[in-house]
Write a protein that holds these residues in place. Structure first.
Motif, PDB file in Angstrom:
ATOM      1  N   VAL A  74      40.523  18.793 -35.390  1.00  0.00           N
ATOM      2  CA  VAL A  74      39.145  18.315 -35.360  1.00  0.00           C
ATOM      3  C   VAL A  74      38.584  18.376 -33.953  1.00  0.00           C
ATOM      4  O   VAL A  74      39.275  18.011 -32.994  1.00  0.00           O
ATOM      5  N   ILE A 113      31.160  16.919 -35.938  1.00  0.00           N
ATOM      6  CA  ILE A 113      32.604  17.028 -36.196  1.00  0.00           C
ATOM      7  C   ILE A 113      32.840  18.396 -36.818  1.00  0.00           C
ATOM      8  O   ILE A 113      32.211  18.761 -37.795  1.00  0.00           O
ATOM      9  N   GLN A 169      37.672  10.934 -36.361  1.00  0.00           N
ATOM     10  CA  GLN A 169      38.403  12.083 -35.851  1.00  0.00           C
ATOM     11  C   GLN A 169      39.911  11.884 -36.050  1.00  0.00           C
ATOM     12  O   GLN A 169      40.612  12.772 -36.530  1.00  0.00           O
ATOM     13  N   LEU A 177      35.312  16.874 -31.854  1.00  0.00           N
ATOM     14  CA  LEU A 177      34.198  15.925 -31.867  1.00  0.00           C
ATOM     15  C   LEU A 177      33.319  16.199 -30.656  1.00  0.00           C
ATOM     16  O   LEU A 177      33.814  16.245 -29.522  1.00  0.00           O
TER      17      LEU A 177
END
Length: 82
Positions: free
Chosen positions: A61, A79, A51, A63
């Protein structure tokens, strides 16, 4: 860094495909793919490193852990690159 890709078939025990972060970024740029699923056997620390690596490349991003069963060990990582 290479991470294990999530299995597409729970019955198949042999599927241990791996992908590098560079390949993830290539698929994002060239194939317009935004969501990637990784096996739960990857460590959470490695997923956070992935990440951070993608964020350092200039992308946002998200996660997540995706649960697919009632057992606490039945999860994969997601992701999502924005």
């Amino acid at each position: 860094m290479e991470l294990k890709i999530a299995k597409t078939d729970l019955q198949n025990k042999k599927n241990e495909a791996k992908i590098s972060i560079d390949e993830v970024l290539r698929q994002y740029k060239e194939e317009n793919r935004h969501i990637f699923y990784f096996d739960g056997q990857n460590t959470h620390k490695d997923m956070q490193k992935a990440q951070n690596t993608i964020q350092k490349a200039g992308y946002r991003v998200q996660l997540n852990e995706v649960r697919y069963g009632l057992d606490e060990h039945n999860y994969i990582y997601e992701i999502h690159i924005i």
